[in-house]
Design an enzyme around this catalytic site. Structure first.
Site, PDB file in Angstrom:
ATOM      1  N   CYS A 131       0.805  -1.221   0.000  1.00  0.00           N
ATOM      2  CA  CYS A 131       0.000   0.000   0.000  1.00  0.00           C
ATOM      3  C   CYS A 131       0.836   1.267   0.000  1.00  0.00           C
ATOM      4  O   CYS A 131       0.300   2.362  -0.184  1.00  0.00           O
ATOM      5  CB  CYS A 131      -0.951  -0.005   1.201  1.00  0.00           C
ATOM      6  SG  CYS A 131      -2.321  -1.168   1.010  1.00  0.00           S
ATOM      7  N   ASP A 162     -13.711   3.823   2.429  1.00  0.00           N
ATOM      8  CA  ASP A 162     -13.043   2.598   2.008  1.00  0.00           C
ATOM      9  C   ASP A 162     -13.691   1.918   0.810  1.00  0.00           C
ATOM     10  O   ASP A 162     -13.035   1.140   0.116  1.00  0.00           O
ATOM     11  CB  ASP A 162     -13.007   1.616   3.186  1.00  0.00           C
ATOM     12  CG  ASP A 162     -12.210   2.177   4.350  1.00  0.00           C
ATOM     13  OD1 ASP A 162     -11.004   2.410   4.172  1.00  0.00           O
ATOM     14  OD2 ASP A 162     -12.797   2.399   5.422  1.00  0.00           O
ATOM     15  N   ASP A 172     -10.328   1.336   7.810  1.00  0.00           N
ATOM     16  CA  ASP A 172      -9.144   0.512   8.011  1.00  0.00           C
ATOM     17  C   ASP A 172      -7.896   1.355   7.783  1.00  0.00           C
ATOM     18  O   ASP A 172      -7.901   2.313   7.020  1.00  0.00           O
ATOM     19  CB  ASP A 172      -9.152  -0.751   7.142  1.00  0.00           C
ATOM     20  CG  ASP A 172      -9.194  -0.483   5.655  1.00  0.00           C
ATOM     21  OD1 ASP A 172      -9.445   0.664   5.243  1.00  0.00           O
ATOM     22  OD2 ASP A 172      -8.975  -1.441   4.883  1.00  0.00           O
TER      23      ASP A 172
END
EC number: 2.7.9.3
Length: 352
Positions: free
Chosen positions: A21, A54, A231
């Site tokens: 990420c 998200d 998250d």
């Protein structure tokens, strides 16, 4: 047809320009690009890109909404099976972060000509293992040739429209829970550079391959109130918490002593083993975060570290904190109460 092979490439991470990420566009660049787009959100679209949430949420019927997310990235580890598992778990996380239940997934594959096809088979098998664990089928996908391997999934889920959990509802008086330790970005950078201990690699792998299913199901259970949920992934704890506070028009206080960290990560950060994405994350939020005087920059980097399949960050009314903690413990989730939400200008105060 014989597989194409190479003697030059020994490790998947040698082919990735950055890990997991941390490969995301810089938050400032993404904000600039999205700021120029007009939202075409209609009455059925419950969640779009305006709050950097998200996943997208679209109401299909009074009692049903579809949740859609897509996520992929270059290798974070050298083992192809584990890479596939991590990427799949990371994609599924966005569904759990919306309080939703995943239904099915599609594979997204970028693969170089020079790697043996057995490598791709192992990547897909790793992804399948996490889909199986989540209880969903993989129904198809798309593949392209690319010098840099990448893998991920588009995941479709479902949720009741009135039970969607977004990143935008935090309220003063809430407390903040985090369900995984920080540091996977720094850990995978250490793995890529060949300086990670076996213990660190094992611990980071365990964090990145653990589904957020158990935590997500607890937060979506209705046993206690959850005002906001997200998250912690590519923009780090500070970046995703700042998104939450910006949407809520509130301010967060983080207790440094309570934030769980992967062992060895602070020392690696002190030695300069820090991904570029983590440094960009800190630069992006720095003006809106107050750190204790004299806090070493390496600790600031850890708080901004770009996570791959990081934990869930929840904002829960303080009066229900104990109930939430007990429910998480009963589900086997090692959650930490790391801070609180207060009235004030959107931003973050780090104390301790």
């Amino acid at each position: 047809m014989a597989e194409k092979k190479t003697d030059k490439v020994k490790r998947l991470t040698e082919l990735s320009h950055c890990a997991g990420c941390a490969a995301k566009l810089r938050a400032s660049d993404l904000a600039q690009v999205l700021g120029g787009l007009k939202s075409t959100k209609g009455p059925q679209a419950l969640v779009g890109f305006s709050t950097n949430d998200d996943a997208a949420v679209y109401r299909l019927a009074p009692g049903m909404a579809v949740v859609e997310t897509v996520d992929f990235f270059p290798p974070v580890v050298d083992d192809p099976f584990q890479f596939g598992a991590i990427a799949a778990a990371n994609a599924l996380s966005d569904i759990y972060a919306m309080g939703a239940r995943p239904l099915f997934a599609l594979n997204l594959v970028c693969f170089p000509d020079e790697l043996p096809l057995k490598v791709l088979s192992k990547i897909l098998a790793g992804g399948q293992s996490k889909a199986d664990e989540a209880g969903i089928p993989i129904l198809g996908g798309h593949s392209i040739r690319d010098p840099e391997p990448k893998f991920g999934m588009a995941v479709t889920g479902v949720v009741h429209p009135k039970k969607v959990l977004t990143n935008a509802g935090a309220k003063p008086g809430d407390v903040l829970f985090l369900t995984k330790p920080l540091g996977s970005g720094i850990a995978t950078t250490a793995i890529k550079r060949g300086v990670a201990s076996k213990q660190l690699a094992k611990r980071a792998l365990g964090v990145m391959t653990t589904l957020n299913r158990a935590a997500g199901e607890v937060f979506a259970s209705g046993k206690f109130k959850v005002n906001a949920l997200t998250d912690v992934t590519g923009y780090g704890l500070l970046g995703h918490l700042l998104e939450m506070m910006t949407a809520a028009k509130a301010r967060a206080t983080l207790d440094l002593e309570r934030i769980p960290l992967i062992a060895e990560v602070p020392a690696l950060a002190e030695d300069g083993v820090v991904p570029g994405g983590t440094k960009s994350n800190l630069a992006h939020v720095h003006k809106k975060v107050r750190f204790p005087e004299g806090l070493p920059e390496c600790i600031q980097w850890v708080l901004a570290d770009a996570q791959t399949n990081g934990g869930l960050l929840a904002s829960v009314p303080a009066r229900q904190a104990l109930k939430a903690l007990k429910a998480l413990e009963a589900a086997g989730v090692d959650a930490a109460l790391i801070g609180e939400v207060q009235a004030g200008k959107p931003g973050i105060d780090v104390v301790g």
